[in-house]
Scaffold this active site. Structure first.
Site, PDB file in Angstrom:
ATOM      1  N   THR A  71       1.923   4.461  69.685  1.00  0.00           N
ATOM      2  CA  THR A  71       2.879   4.761  69.881  1.00  0.00           C
ATOM      3  C   THR A  71       3.983   3.938  68.948  1.00  0.00           C
ATOM      4  OG1 THR A  71       3.901   3.215  71.445  1.00  0.00           O
ATOM      5  CG2 THR A  71       2.875   5.248  71.867  1.00  0.00           C
ATOM      6  N   ASP A  72       5.367   4.299  68.770  1.00  0.00           N
ATOM      7  CA  ASP A  72       6.533   4.369  68.411  1.00  0.00           C
ATOM      8  C   ASP A  72       7.538   2.853  68.948  1.00  0.00           C
ATOM      9  OD1 ASP A  72       8.216   6.154  68.787  1.00  0.00           O
ATOM     10  OD2 ASP A  72       8.270   7.104  67.393  1.00  0.00           O
ATOM     11  N   PHE A  73       8.779   2.524  68.244  1.00  0.00           N
ATOM     12  CA  PHE A  73       8.920   2.213  68.718  1.00  0.00           C
ATOM     13  C   PHE A  73      10.150   2.306  70.250  1.00  0.00           C
ATOM     14  CE2 PHE A  73      12.353   4.451  66.289  1.00  0.00           C
ATOM     15  CZ  PHE A  73      13.586   4.563  67.217  1.00  0.00           C
TER      16      PHE A  73
END
Length: 147
Positions: free
Chosen positions: A27-29
């Site tokens: 996942t990203d931020f």
């Protein structure tokens, strides 16, 4: 006896299905799966589909009679439709559409509970050790035509 019978997914009719769990590292931020990771999920799907068809990358790399060869992605058209999130259980679906010469066309989807989150039309080519297109060996072409 096979310890992990579905580790490489399974072939269901004319498609290969691979289960993938979304981990924190995917996942990203924002908590959504980072866009490039869908490409990784699809690569796993293609590789495991080939594995179940008896086509192994390590054998292609050191093929005794046909010479060194490998697959390269020539073209990919992607649609990012909805985000996947941490802990989602996804299915990567791979379908072969057509094959000719040194090229094959596939459609891949990443689904969550039957809903398509990502879709890609993929053109893959078989190349020799020098990167030149190489016609599919007869045994490989026969295996690919089974799904």
């Amino acid at each position: 006896m096979t310890e992990w019978p579905d580790l490489a997914g399974r072939i269901e009719g004319n498609r290969h299905v691979l289960a993938v769990r979304v981990y924190y590292e995917d996942t990203d931020f924002s908590g959504a799966v980072y866009h490039a990771n869908y490409l990784k999920f699809c690569e796993r799907g293609r590789s495991d589909c080939l594995r179940l068809l008896g086509i192994h990358h390590h054998e292609m790399h050191w093929h005794e009679t046909q010479g060194r060869m490998g697959f390269v992605v020539r073209r990919m058209v992607c649609d990012f439709l909805k985000p996947a999130r941490i802990d989602d259980l996804l299915e990567v679906e791979t379908r072969f559409r057509e094959m000719g010469g040194a090229r094959m066309e596939l459609n891949q989807k990443v689904l969550r509970s039957g809903e398509t989150l990502f879709s890609a039309d993929v053109t893959v080519a078989l190349v020799d050790a020098q990167g030149r297109p190489k016609r599919f060996p007869k045994d490989m072409a026969a295996a690919l035509k089974t799904i």
